[in-house]
Design an enzyme around this catalytic site. Structure first.
Site, short mmCIF file in Angstrom:
data_model
loop_
_atom_site.label_atom_id
_atom_site.label_comp_id
_atom_site.label_asym_id
_atom_site.label_seq_id
_atom_site.Cartn_x
_atom_site.Cartn_y
_atom_site.Cartn_z
N ASP A 486 56.19 39.69 40.57
CA ASP A 486 55.96 39.25 41.94
C ASP A 486 56.75 37.97 42.26
O ASP A 486 57.24 37.28 41.35
CB ASP A 486 54.45 39.00 42.11
N ASP A 556 52.69 44.39 51.42
CA ASP A 556 51.28 44.00 51.24
C ASP A 556 50.40 44.65 52.28
O ASP A 556 49.18 44.61 52.20
CB ASP A 556 51.14 42.47 51.35
C1 DGJ Z 1 51.49 39.46 46.55
C2 DGJ Z 1 51.60 40.90 46.15
O1 DGJ Z 1 52.36 41.59 47.07
C3 DGJ Z 1 50.20 41.48 46.02
O2 DGJ Z 1 50.27 42.84 45.73
C4 DGJ Z 1 49.47 40.74 44.96
O3 DGJ Z 1 50.08 40.97 43.72
C5 DGJ Z 1 49.44 39.25 45.27
N1 DGJ Z 1 50.75 38.74 45.54
C6 DGJ Z 1 48.83 38.49 44.13
O4 DGJ Z 1 48.95 37.14 44.29
#
Ligand code: DGJ
Length: 738
Positions: A486, A556
Site C-alpha cells: 500500500d 477504496d
Molecule cells: C488504503 C487501502 O486502499 C485500503 O484497502 C486499506 O489497506 C487501508 N489503506 C489500510 O490503511
C-alpha cells in the site's frame, strides 16, 4: 550505415531515402531520414503492405519558419516538419522532446540521424520496468541520432510486436563530452501526425473515484495531462488516446498511449496552427533535472503505442494481451487468482488473534480461498497515526505472532496474505526515533503531513536494505502467500540532504528507481508470492506497478454502483484479472448506499473477486448466497479473469452498464447487466451481445437457445421488473449442438 542482426520481417528498411517501415498485419509505423539528415515521422496507423514514400513532407515555403543555415532554401523548416524526436531552442517552436543545459548555459540542442540497428526480440531497460518479448515475438529498431556540436547521442528505440498492434518506444541520451551536462527533459516518445479531426480521451479522477473516461475535441494549443505527485496518482492515469470523433467501442480509429512508469508523468498534446498534432509522454519535467557525467546515459521509461481500427474495445484487448503476456513478470500472470477475504472494512485496526481466527474459520465455511490481514498488525498500530516503519508484530494484538494465523489458514487449505506500507514512516515509531533523516524533507522548512505519515527516501540504499530485511523476515516467518503493498500519501518536500544542491532535481526519479529496485529484489526473492499493489485504492494503478505486481486494489470505493464507472474506466487499459474487486457490507462505507448482495456480487465478480466484510456479521441467508457466489465465480473464474472482455453499455453515458466475458474458443460467455434507476413504465432497452460465433447456437441461462448472430444482431430485452434501483442480471451463454 546500419546493420541488421536479425531477419527484418517486421521492420523493412528502404534506402534512398532511408526509410524504416515497422509493420505486422495490424499496424504500420514509418519513419525516415530527410536529405537534411533529420529523422522525420511519416505514418502511424492501419497496416499497409508497402510504403512508397507518399508521406514525405512536402517542400513548401512557410513564413516565419527558419531553415538550417547550410541549406540555401526556404522550403524546409523544423518548425513544421513532423519529426520523431524534436530538439530544443532551434527552429521548431513546438514542444521539445529533450531539453539539456550545457556548461555554457545554452539549451539549444538539435539531433540528426547517425545510424541504426535492428535486433530480434526486445532489450530490457536497466532499472526500469518494461515490456519483454521472445526473439521471434518482436523486433526492435534502434535509431541513433547525434548532436554533433554538443557531443550527445540519442538512441530511439522502437519495438514492434508480431501479433499485436503495438509499438513500444523509449529514448536514451548519452553524454560524449568531457564535462557533465544536465538533462531537464527527456520524453519517452514524441509523435507528430498530420491535420486530422481528433478527440482526446483521458482517464482522470480523484480518491475513491478513479479513472473517469473523459472525451473532448482537440483544439489548437497545448493540453497537458499530468501528475506532479511523484506517483502516477488517483487524479490522472498515465494513459491517453487520440480517437476519431466517430469512434465507438467497436468501430473507428484509436491511437492509445500508456506510460510504463509509476512516478510524476506528463502527456503533452499539442495542435499547431496547421492542425498538426504532437503527442509526447514521459517523466514530468517539473522540478526534474538529471546530471549526466561524461560517457553516462539516461534512459527514459518505456511507452506503449497501441493502434485500433475497431474502436476502443479492440484497443483495450490489445493492451490486456500485451500486459498479461509481455509485461507482468509474475508467475501468476496467467494463473487464476484466489478469492480472498480482506479484514480492512471488517475490523479496521480493531482485532486480536481470536477475532481473526473466527473470521478465517467463517470465511473458510463460505468457500473463500485466502485470508488477507490488512493494516494494524505491527508496532502499536491502533490508529493511522503510528508505527509505519516498525515492521514487527504487535504482541498486544497477536501475542503469538503471525505464524499461528498463517498455520491456521494453511491447515484449512487457505492461503495467507499480509498488508505492508513499506514506503512510509510515522513520527510515532521506533524507526523515526532511530532514523529521522530517512524522511523526505527540506531541512529547515515546514513539512506537509498526510494521514499522519511521512515518506521514506527510497532513493537511499540503506532505507531499501532495511525494508528488504524487515519484509523478508516477516515473509519467511509468517510463510506468506500474498503481499499487499500500500501507499497512502503522495510525496512532498522532495529533497535529499545527502545530495548536492544541483542534484536535487534527481530526487523524485531516484525515488522511483529505488522503489523499482526494492520491488525487483523482493519479487525475485519471492517468486511464489502473489503481490497486489495499492495506493489508497487505485492511486498507483499503472503499467510500471503491473510489471512487478500482477494485481492492483482498484479503488477504496467498494460501493457496487460507484464501482461500475471505476471498473469500466480501468478496463480501458488494464486487464480484468489485475482489478481487485471486493464485495463489502451495506450500507456502503464510502457512499452509504444500499445495494443487493446480488448486485454487489456481480460487480465484484466482474474483476478479481474478494470480500471485504465481517463474515460473522452475515445473516444466514446472506451466508448461503455468498457460498453460491463463491461457487459460481470458481466455475467461471478462468473465463472472467482471462477471457476476452467486452464493454457493452457505458455508465458514463447512460444509467445502464453492461459487459461480457467470452472464452477464446467462443463456446462460453457471461454477460452482466446493471440498471441503476428503476422507472415506472420504463422504456425497453436492448442488450446486444458481442464476440460470439455467429453460426453457433447458444443456450442462454439454460432457458432458451439462439444463434450467435441473433444474440449479437437482434439482442435481447434484459428485463428487470420491479427490482428497484441498482438491479442486475447475469446471462450465461453456452455453445450447444444443433
Ligand atoms: C488504503 C487501502 O486502499 C485500503 O484497502 C486499506 O489497506 C487501508 N489503506 C489500510 O490503511
Amino acid at each position: 550505415m546500419g546493420k541488421t542482426s536479425a531477419k527484418s520481417s517486421l521492420i523493412e528498411v528502404s534506402s534512398q531515402p532511408l526509410t524504416f517501415h515497422l509493420h505486422n498485419s495490424q499496424v504500420s509505423y514509418v519513419l525516415g531520414v530527410e536529405n537534411e539528415k533529420i529523422l522525420a515521422h511519416h505514418y502511424y496507423g492501419k497496416a499497409v503492405e508497402h510504403y512508397s514514400n507518399l508521406r514525405r513532407y512536402p517542400r513548401l515555403m512557410r513564413h516565419f519558419a527558419p531553415s538550417p543555415e547550410e541549406i540555401e532554401t526556404r522550403d524546409f523548416s523544423l518548425s513544421t516538419l513532423p519529426q520523431e524526436f524534436p530538439g530544443a531552442g532551434g527552429a521548431d517552436y513546438r514542444e521539445p522532446g529533450i531539453v539539456v543545459q550545457f556548461p555554457n548555459g545554452s539549451r539549444t540542442v538539435n539531433f540528426t540521424y547517425d545510424s541504426y540497428t535492428i535486433t530480434a526480440g526486445k532489450p530490457q531497460l536497466t532499472g526500469l520496468p518494461a515490456t519483454f518479448a521472445q526473439e521471434d515475438e518482436a523486433q526492435t529498431l534502434t535509431v541513433k541520432l547525434v548532436e554533433n556540436d554538443a557531443h550527445l547521442e540519442l538512441d530511439l528505440s522502437y519495438t514492434i510486436f508480431r501479433d499485436l498492434p503495438v509499438i513500444t518506444r523509449s529514448s536514451r541520451v548519452k553524454n560524449l563530452t568531457d564535462q557533465p551536462v544536465q538533462i531537464e527533459r527527456l520524453v519517452s516518445f514524441s509523435l507528430d501526425s498530420p491535420d486530422n479531426e481528433l478527440n482526446l480521451l483521458q482517464l482522470n479522477g480523484r480518491y475513491a473515484q478513479e479513472r473517469n473516461v473523459t472525451i473532448e475535441p482537440l483544439n489548437t494549443g497545448i493540453k497537458i495531462l499530468d501528475s506532479k505527485r511523484r506517483a502516477s496518482g488517483h487524479t490522472q492515469n498515465p494513459f491517453c488516446a487520440l480517437v476519431d470523433p466517430h469512434t465507438t467501442e467497436f468501430s473507428g480509429e484509436v491511437f492509445g498511449f500508456a506510460l510504463i512508469y509509476s512516478g510524476s508523468h506528463k502527456s503533452v498534446i499539442q495542435m499547431d496552427g496547421y492542425n498538426q498534432v504532437r503527442v509526447q509522454m514521459g517523466i514530468n519535467d517539473q522540478n526534474f533535472e538529471w546530471w549526466l557525467e561524461p560517457q553516462q546515459s539516461f534512459q527514459s521509461p518505456e511507452a506503449v503505442l497501441v493502434y485500433s481500427d475497431h474502436g476502443l474495445n479492440a484497443m483495450s484487448q490489445s493492451l490486456h494481451d500485451l500486459f498479461l503476456n509481455n509485461l507482468m513478470k509474475s508467475k501468476y500472470a496467467h494463473q487464476t487468482r484466489p478469492i480472498l477475504l480482506n479484514n480492512w472494512e471488517a475490523t479496521y485496526f480493531n482485532f486480536d488473534e481470536k477475532k481473526l481466527q473466527e473470521i478465517i474459520s467463517s470465511s473458510h465455511e463460505l468457500g473463500i480461498e485466502m485470508f488477507v490481514l490488512d493494516d494494524g498488525w505491527f508496532g502499536e498500530r491502533d490508529a493511522a497515526n503510528s508505527s509505519l516503519g516498525d515492521w514487527v508484530v504487535d504482541r498486544k494484538k497477536l501475542p503469538n505472532g503471525l505464524k499461528p494465523l498463517s498455520d491456521y489458514c494453511h491447515q484449512l487449505d487457505m492461503k495467507f496474505g499480509l498488508w505492508f506500507e513499506p514506503e512510509m514512516i510515522s513520527v510515532k515509531s521506533k524507526l523515526y526515533q532511530a532514523h529521522p533523516d530517512w524522511v523526505l524533507e527540506v531541512p529547515g522548512q515546514l513539512r506537509s503531513i498526510d494521514r499522519s505519515q511521512f515518506v521514506l527516501n527510497l532513493g537511499r540504499a540503506e532505507v531499501r536494505a532495511y525494508l528488504l530485511e524487515r519484509m523478508s523476515y516477516i515473509i519467511d516467518h509468517a510463510e506468506l502467500d500474498y503481499l499487499k503493498w500500500d501507499m497512502n500519501r503522495n510525496l512532498t518536500e522532495v529533497y535529499d540532504a545527502q545530495l548536492s544542491a544541483s542534484e536535487q532535481g534527481e530526487v523524485a526519479h531516484r525515488y522511483i528507481l529505488g522503489l523499482y529496485a526494492l520491488l525487483e529484489s523482493l519479487t525475485d526473492k519471492y517468486p511464489e508470492i502473489l503481490f497486489e499493489s495499492c495506493s489508497g485504492g487505485g492511486g498507483r494503478y499503472d503499467a510500471g506497478m503491473l510489471y512487478y505486481m500482477p494485481q492492483t486494489w482498484t479503488s477504496d470505493n467498494t460501493d457496487a454502483i460507484a464501482r461500475l464507472k471505476i471498473q469500466y474506466g480501468t478496463s480501458l487499459v488494464y486487464p480484468v484479472v489485475s482489478m481487485g474487486a471486493h464485495v463489502s457490507a451495506v450500507p456502503n462505507k464510502q457512499t452509504g448506499r444500499m445495494t443487493s448482495l446480488k448486485t454487489r456480487g456481480l460487480v465484484a465478480s466482474s474483476g478479481n473477486l474478494g470480500y471485504e466484510l465481517n463474515p460473522l456479521d452475515l445473516l444466514e441467508n446472506e451466508r448461503q448466497e455468498i457460498k453460491l457466489q463463491v461457487k459460481w465465480y470458481q466455475a467461471h473464474r478462468r473465463l472472467i479473469q482471462f477471457g476476452k472482455f467486452y464493454r457493452l453499455q457505458n455508465p458514463f453515458e447512460t444509467t445502464r452498464t453492461a459487459w461480457m466475458f467470452v472464452s477464446d474458443d467462443r463456446k462460453e460467455a457471461v454477460a452482466m447487466y446493471f440498471d441503476i434507476f428503476s422507472e415506472a413504465s420504463t422504456p425497453l432497452h436492448m442488450l446486444n451481445f458481442v464476440g460470439l460465433e455467429p453460426k453457433q447456437k447458444y443456450s442462454v441461462n439454460g432457458e432458451y437457445t439462439a444463434y450467435g448472430s441473433e444474440l449479437m444482431q437482434i439482442g435481447i430485452y434484459p428485463l428487470l421488473q420491479n427490482e428497484g434501483d441498482f438491479a442486475s442480471a447475469v446471462f450465461e451463454l453456452k455453445a450447444v449442438e444443433e
